[in-house]
Scaffold this active site. Structure first.
Site, PDB file in Angstrom:
ATOM      1  CB  ALA A   1     -39.843   8.989 -13.857  1.00 45.97           C
ATOM      2  CB  ALA A   2     -37.383   4.224 -15.231  1.00 44.48           C
TER       3      ALA A   2
ATOM      4  CB  THR B   1     -37.619  -2.016 -21.456  1.00 43.31           C
ATOM      5  OG1 THR B   1     -36.572  -2.680 -22.137  1.00 43.31           O
ATOM      6  CG2 THR B   1     -37.794  -2.693 -20.104  1.00 43.31           C
ATOM      7  CG  ASP B   2     -36.506  -4.914 -26.013  1.00 38.04           C
ATOM      8  OD1 ASP B   2     -35.871  -4.432 -25.052  1.00 38.04           O
ATOM      9  OD2 ASP B   2     -35.995  -5.060 -27.151  1.00 38.04           O
ATOM     10  CD  GLU B   3     -32.725  -4.439 -21.204  1.00 36.34           C
ATOM     11  OE1 GLU B   3     -32.404  -4.901 -20.106  1.00 36.34           O
ATOM     12  OE2 GLU B   3     -31.995  -3.698 -21.872  1.00 36.34           O
TER      13      GLU B   3
ATOM     14  CE1 TYR C   1     -34.678  -0.172 -16.940  1.00 37.85           C
ATOM     15  CE2 TYR C   1     -34.074  -1.822 -18.580  1.00 37.85           C
ATOM     16  CZ  TYR C   1     -34.740  -0.655 -18.231  1.00 37.85           C
ATOM     17  OH  TYR C   1     -35.483   0.032 -19.186  1.00 37.85           O
TER      18      TYR C   1
ATOM     19  CE  LYS D   1     -39.397   0.289 -17.468  1.00 38.72           C
ATOM     20  NZ  LYS D   1     -39.869   1.699 -17.276  1.00 38.72           N
TER      21      LYS D   1
END
Ligand code: NAD
Ligand code: DAU
Length: 351
Positions: free
Chosen positions: A84-85, A132-134, A157, A161
Site C-alpha cells: 500500500a502506497a 522501488t529503485d527510485e 515520492y 519510500k
C-alpha cells in the site's frame, strides 16, 4: 489453513497481480487484502478471484492504528507483504503530504502493529516491504543500482519510500523484527492506472489525445512485466533471507521516446489503423521537476541467490498489455471518470 498473510494495497496494480498469484498457488493460505481503496485501488482488478474461499478483503486505511491492531488480533497473520502506497511521482509533486502520511507514517503504523502482535515471538513471522529503485536516485550513462548503492531520492515520492525503507530496516536492527525489503524497477502490464507512462499513452492513443512526452524524451527506465514482479515477491517472501534486500529488474532499459514509438506502432498494427499513425500524437511538453535521468537495476543477487529471472520478454509483455487495454475499455472508462479528469487537468493543462 496453514498460514495467514496480509497483503496491503492488494486492490492496486501490483497488489492485485500478487493476490491472484498467491490465492491460486497457495490454496492452504488465507490471503487478506488490506486496502483503503483510494483512487488507485480498484476491486474490478480482483473480480475474477474475489469469491475464492481463501481470499478476504478488509477496507482499511493504514493510517488507522486501532483498526490495524484489531485486524492483527482478528486474523493473527504470520506474514505481511506491504505494498500500500501513494505511488505516482507527479502526484507527489502536487501533494507531497499524502505521500508522507501513507508511505512513511502508514508503514510505521504497520511495523508497530506487527511488532506489538508478534511481541518478540518472531519464529515463523515475516514483514516484507515492497519498495522501488527510485530511492537510489539517478544514474549517468552507465552503471547499475545494486543493493549497496547509497540512497539519493529526488522526488517527494522517492523520499517517502526511502524513509519507509529506513524505518523497516531500523525495526529489524532495533527490535529484531524479521523484515525483508525489495527494490524494483518500473512495472508495466494489465490493470495499471492510466496515470503512468505506458497505460496513459495507450489510453490517449485510443482517445486520439496528445501523448505528453516530458522534456527531451531521452530519460531511461528499466521495465519489468508486473507478473514477473509478483513472482519475484513470492520467491523473496518464501525464500529470501531475513534482514536482506533484493533488487528486482529485468535488465531491460528503454528511452521513453523509443518506448512511445514502439507502443504507437503496435497500437496502429493491432487496431488496423492505416491513416493518421498514432505517433503523430506525440507532443513534447515541459519536463517533470527533479526528473531522474536514468534507472537501471543490477538483478544479479536475486538471480544467483534465489534463482529468479523474468519469464516474459518486453515485446511479449507490451503486446499482452496493449491487448488487455484494447479489450478492457470498460475498465478504462470506469477509472478515467471523475477524479481522473481533475488530476489530468492539473497535471497537463498549459504544460
Ligand atoms: P498503486 O498506486 O496501483 O496501488 C496502491 C494501492 O494502495 C491501492 O490499492 C490503494 O488503494 C492502496 N492504498 C493507498 N493508500 C493507502 C492507505 N493509506 N491505506 C491502505 N491502502 C492504501 O501502486 P502500485 O503501482 O501497485 O505499487 C505498489 C507498491 O509497489 C508501492 O509500494 C510502490 O511504491 C511499489 N513499486 C511500484 C512500482 C511500479 O512501477 N508501479 C515499481 C516498484 C515498486
Ligand atoms: O522505478 C520504479 C517506479 O516507476 C515506481 O516506484 C513508481 O511507483 C512508478 O510510478 C514508476 O515511476 P516513474 O516516474 O519512472 O514512472 P512514470 O510512468 O510516471 O514515468 C516513466 C517515465 O515517463 C518518466 O521518465 C517520466 C516519463 N513520462 C511520464 C508521464 C506520466 C512522460 O514523459 N510523460 C508522462 O505523461
Amino acid at each position: 489453513m496453514k498460514k495467514t498473510i496480509f497483503v496491503t494495497g492488494g486492490a492496486g496494480f501490483i497488489g492485485s497481480h500478487l493476490i491472484r498469484l498467491l490465492i491460486g498457488k497457495y490454496p492452504e493460505y488465507r490471503i487478506v487484502n488490506l486496502d483503503a481503496l483510494t483512487y488507485a485501488g480498484n476491486l474490478e482488478n480482483l473480480s475474477d478471484v474475489e469469491s475464492s474461499p481463501n481470499y478476504f478483503l478488509e477496507r482499511v486505511n493504514i493510517l488507522d492504528v486501532e483498526a490495524l491492531d484489531a485486524l492483527f488480533d482478528q486474523y493473527q497473520p504470520e506474514g505481511v507483504i506491504h505494498l500500500a502506497a501513494e505511488s505516482h511521482v507527479d502526484r507527489s509533486i502536487l501533494s507531497p503530504m499524502d505521500f508522507v502520511f501513507t508511505n512513511v507514517i502508514g508503514t510505521v503504523n504497520l511495523l508497530n502493529a506487527a511488532k506489538k502482535k508478534w511481541a518478540g515471538n518472531f519464529e515463523g513471522k515475516r514483514f516484507y516491504h515492497v519498495s522501488t529503485d527510485e530511492v537510489f536516485g539517478s544514474l549517468g550513462e552507465t552503471g547499475f543500482f545494486t543493493e549497496t548503492t547509497p540512497y539519493d531520492p529526488h522526488s517527494p515520492y522517492s523520499a517517502s519510500k526511502a524513509s519507509s525503507d529506513h524505518f523497516v530496516r531500523a525495526y529489524h536492527d532495533t527490535y529484531g523484527l524479521p523484515t525483508v525489503v525489495s527494490n524494483c524497477s518500473n512495472n508495466y502490464g494489465p490493470n495499471q492506472f492510466p496515470e503512468k507512462l505506458i497505460p496513459l499513452f495507450i489510453n490517449n492513443v485510443i482517445q486520439r489525445k496528445p501523448l505528453p512526452v516530458y522534456g527531451d524524451g531521452l530519460y531511461t527506465r528499466d521495465w519489468l512485466f508486473v507478473k514477473d514482479h509478483a513472482l519475484a515477491i513470492d520467491k523473496i517472501f518464501h525464500e529470501g533471507l531475513t534482514g536482506q534486500t533484493y533488487n528486482i529488474g529485468g535488465f531491460n532499459e528503454w528511452r521513453n521516446i523509443d518506448i512511445v514509438k514502439l507502443l504507437c506502432g503496435l497500437v496502429d498494427e493491432k487496431t488496423g489503423r492505416t491513416t493518421s499513425s498514432a505517433d503523430e500524437l506525440i507532443t513534447y511538453v515541459k519536463d517533470r521537476p527533479g526528473h531522474d535521468r536514468r534507472y537501471a537495476i543490477d538483478a544479479t543477487k536475486i538471480n544467483k541467490e534465489l534463482g529468479w529471472s523474468p519469464s516474459v520478454t518486453f515485446e511479449e509483455g507490451l503486446s499482452q498489455t496493449i491487448d488487455w487495454y484494447l479489450a478492457n475499455t470498460e475498465w478504462l472508462s470506469h477509472v478515467t471518470s471523475g477524479e481522473y479528469n481533475s488530476y489530468y487537468e492539473k497535471q497537463y493543462k498549459g504544460r
